[in-house]
Design an enzyme around this catalytic site. Structure first.
Site, PDB file in Angstrom:
ATOM      1  N   TRP A 101       0.821  -1.215   0.000  1.00  0.00           N
ATOM      2  CA  TRP A 101       0.000   0.000   0.000  1.00  0.00           C
ATOM      3  C   TRP A 101       0.851   1.260   0.000  1.00  0.00           C
ATOM      4  CZ3 TRP A 101      -4.312  -0.290  -2.164  1.00  0.00           C
ATOM      5  CH2 TRP A 101      -5.162  -1.385  -1.999  1.00  0.00           C
ATOM      6  N   ASP A 172      -1.418   6.418   6.477  1.00  0.00           N
ATOM      7  CA  ASP A 172      -2.542   5.600   6.019  1.00  0.00           C
ATOM      8  C   ASP A 172      -2.781   4.550   7.108  1.00  0.00           C
ATOM      9  OD1 ASP A 172      -4.298   3.806   4.863  1.00  0.00           O
ATOM     10  OD2 ASP A 172      -3.109   3.468   3.047  1.00  0.00           O
ATOM     11  N   LYS A 196     -12.374  -1.697   6.525  1.00  0.00           N
ATOM     12  CA  LYS A 196     -11.599  -2.690   7.258  1.00  0.00           C
ATOM     13  C   LYS A 196     -12.078  -2.751   8.707  1.00  0.00           C
ATOM     14  CE  LYS A 196      -9.417  -2.575   3.363  1.00  0.00           C
ATOM     15  NZ  LYS A 196      -8.168  -1.910   3.093  1.00  0.00           N
TER      16      LYS A 196
HETATM   17  C1  PLP Z   1      -7.638  -1.392   1.709  1.00  0.00           C
HETATM   18  C2  PLP Z   1      -6.526  -0.419   1.787  1.00  0.00           C
HETATM   19  C3  PLP Z   1      -6.349   0.590   0.837  1.00  0.00           C
HETATM   20  C4  PLP Z   1      -7.258   0.745  -0.361  1.00  0.00           C
HETATM   21  O1  PLP Z   1      -8.521   1.164  -0.003  1.00  0.00           O
HETATM   22  P1  PLP Z   1      -9.598   1.554  -1.119  1.00  0.00           P
HETATM   23  O2  PLP Z   1     -10.838   1.706  -0.308  1.00  0.00           O
HETATM   24  O3  PLP Z   1      -9.680   0.448  -2.102  1.00  0.00           O
HETATM   25  O4  PLP Z   1      -9.201   2.829  -1.731  1.00  0.00           O
HETATM   26  C5  PLP Z   1      -5.290   1.446   1.000  1.00  0.00           C
HETATM   27  N1  PLP Z   1      -4.447   1.357   2.038  1.00  0.00           N
HETATM   28  C6  PLP Z   1      -4.598   0.399   2.972  1.00  0.00           C
HETATM   29  C7  PLP Z   1      -3.644   0.332   4.114  1.00  0.00           C
HETATM   30  C8  PLP Z   1      -5.646  -0.516   2.880  1.00  0.00           C
HETATM   31  O5  PLP Z   1      -5.791  -1.470   3.812  1.00  0.00           O
END
Ligand code: PLP
Length: 365
Positions: A101, A172, A196
Site C-alpha cells: 500500500w 494511512d 476494514k
Molecule cells: C484497503 C486499503 C487501501 C485501499 O482502499 P480503497 O478503499 O480500495 O481505496 C489502501 N491502504 C490500505 C492500508 C488498505 O488497507
C-alpha cells in the site's frame, strides 16, 4: 442463526450487534418513519447522526480541537492523490515503503509533487520488516513524510511512532485505525478507508491538523479540498450517509466493549493483542505453517501465512470453509493465506481458526 467467522481483509466483518441494530432500524430510524438511507443529509436527524459519530470518534481517539475530522469518499486509494493535492504544495514529499500500500501511495503522489523514497523494505522475500528509522533519509524541506502504519497485504504494522525530524507525518491507517490507542498529536494527517475496521465501504475518514489546510493545489477538485470539506463540516457534497450511520453504530459498539477489566478502545486493544498472540503462537509452534514477517512488526490485524507445502492450499481452504472459516485466501500478490482479525472478529473466531490449523496439521503434517 449462527454466522461463520469471516476473515476477509476488506470489506470485512462488522459486529453482529451492529448489523442487528441496523436491521431493526432499517425501515424506521428512531420513529422518523424513514430509513437513514432516505434522509436528507441536511435534515436534523442525519445532522445528529453525523455529529454523534464525530464526537464519538474524537472521544475514542483523543482527537484535539485543532484537528479537523472529515467524512469523505473515494477510499484510501483516492487519498493517495488527495494527500499530495492538499499537503505537498507541489514541492517535495517523502515516503517510507513498508509494503504494497505505501508503494502504491508513493507512485500516485509522483503525479503531483517531487517524491523521494526515504526507505524501502522490499527484498527478494517481499515485505516483512520496517527499516530502522535512524537510517531513513528524510529531506528536511519535505512537506510531509508518508507512512502506512499497517500494511494490510503484507502484515507489517508499526508498533511505534517514528521520529520524522520535524517533517509533518502523514499516515494511512486504513486497516488498523480504532484497533489500538494512538497519539493523534504525533501526526499531521491520518486517513483511513472505512471497510476494514470502521464500517461499510464508501466512507473515508481524514483527521488533519487545521493549520495545514488552505494550501491545496489550484487544480485540486473542490470536493477533495480538505479546507473546503472542513469549512462545510463534510457537507460540501452529499456525504456517504448510510456508511456514516453504520460507522457511528460501530463507534458506539467500541465504547460498550469490555475485556479483562478494561472498557472501550482499551478493551478492544487488549482483546486484539490476545487474538494476535494466540494465532502467531500457533503459527510459530507449527511445522506446516509459517509467517515471514519479523516479530517486532507483526500486524495484530492482518496475519499472512503460508503452508510449507503449497500443494495443500486448496484442501486447506476447502476444509476451512466447511468449518465455517471464510475468506482465508491470501492476497494474489503474496499468495498463501491471510487471516484478517479486525475488531469485529471475536476471540472465539481466532480460537476456532487455531483449532482448525492444528487439526489440519495433524491430518496432513
Ligand atoms: C484497503 C486499503 C487501501 C485501499 O482502499 P480503497 O478503499 O480500495 O481505496 C489502501 N491502504 C490500505 C492500508 C488498505 O488497507
Amino acid at each position: 442463526m449462527t454466522r461463520p467467522y469471516n476473515f476477509s481483509a476488506g470489506p470485512a466483518a462488522i459486529p453482529e450487534e451492529v448489523l442487528q441494530q441496523a436491521a431493526a432500524e432499517m425501515l424506521d430510524w428512531q420513529g422518523s418513519g424513514m430509513s437513514v438511507m432516505e434522509m436528507s443529509h441536511r435534515g436534523p436527524q442525519f445532522e445528529s447522526i453525523l455529529h454523534q459519530a464525530e464526537s464519538d470518534l474524537r472521544e475514542l481517539l483523543g482527537i484535539p480541537d485543532d484537528y479537523a475530522v472529515l467524512f469523505m469518499q473515494g477510499g484510501a486509494i483516492a487519498q493517495n492523490a488527495i494527500v499530495p493535492l492538499n499537503l505537498s504544495r507541489g514541492r517535495k514529499a517523502d515516503y517510507v515503503v513498508t509494503g504494497s500500500w505505501s508503494q502504491k501511495s508513493q507512485i500516485e503522489a509522483r503525479k503531483y509533487c517531487d517524491v523521494h523514497v526515504s526507505a524501502s523494505a522490499h527484498d527478494d522475500q517481499g515485505y516483512g520488516v520496517i527499516p530502522d528509522p535512524a537510517a531513513w533519509s528524510i529531506r528536511p524541506d519535505a512537506q510531509y513524510l508518508h507512512i502506512c502504519t499497517n500494511e494490510t497485504i503484507d502484515g507489517v504494522e508499526f508498533h511505534f511512532v517514528p521520529d520524522s525530524h520535524g517533517v509533518p507525518l502523514v499516515a494511512d491507517m486504513s486497516s488498523h485505525i480504532l484497533s489500538r490507542r494512538i497519539d493523534v498529536t504525533r501526526y499531521a494527517c491520518i486517513y483511513a478507508g472505512a471497510q476494514k475496521n470502521i464500517g461499510p465501504a464508501g466512507l473515508t475518514l481524514v483527521i488533519v491538523r487545521r493549520d495545514l489546510l488552505g494550501h491545496a493545489l489550484p487544480h485540486c477538485p473542490s470536493a477533495f479540498d480538505y479546507a473546503i470539506v472542513a469549512a462545510n463540516r463534510s457537507m460540501f457534497n452529499t456525504p456517504p450517509t448510510y456508511a456514516i450511520y453504520i460507522a457511528g453504530l460501530v463507534l458506539q459498539w467500541i465504547k460498550r466493549q469490555r475485556y479483562d477489566g478494561l472498557q472501550g478502545l482499551d478493551a478492544v486493544e487488549a482483546r486484539n493483542i490476545a487474538k494476535a498472540h494466540l494465532l502467531y503462537d500457533a503459527l510459530d509452534a507449527s511445522q506446516l505453517f509459517e509467517t515471514r514477517v519479523a516479530r517486532d512488526c507483526r500486524s495484530r490485524m492482518n496475519v499472512p501465512f503460508h503452508l510449507r507445502e503449497p500443494e495443500l492450499d486448496a484442501a486447506f481452504l476447502q476444509g476451512a470453509e466447511q468449518a465455517g472459516l471464510l475468506q482465508l485466501k491470501g492476497h494474489k500478490s503474496v499468495g498463501g493465506m491471510r487471516a484478517s482479525i479486525y475488531n469485529a472478529m471475536p476471540l472465539e473466531g481466532v480460537q476456532a481458526l487455531v483449532a482448525y490449523l492444528q487439526d489440519f496439521e495433524r491430518r496432513h503434517g
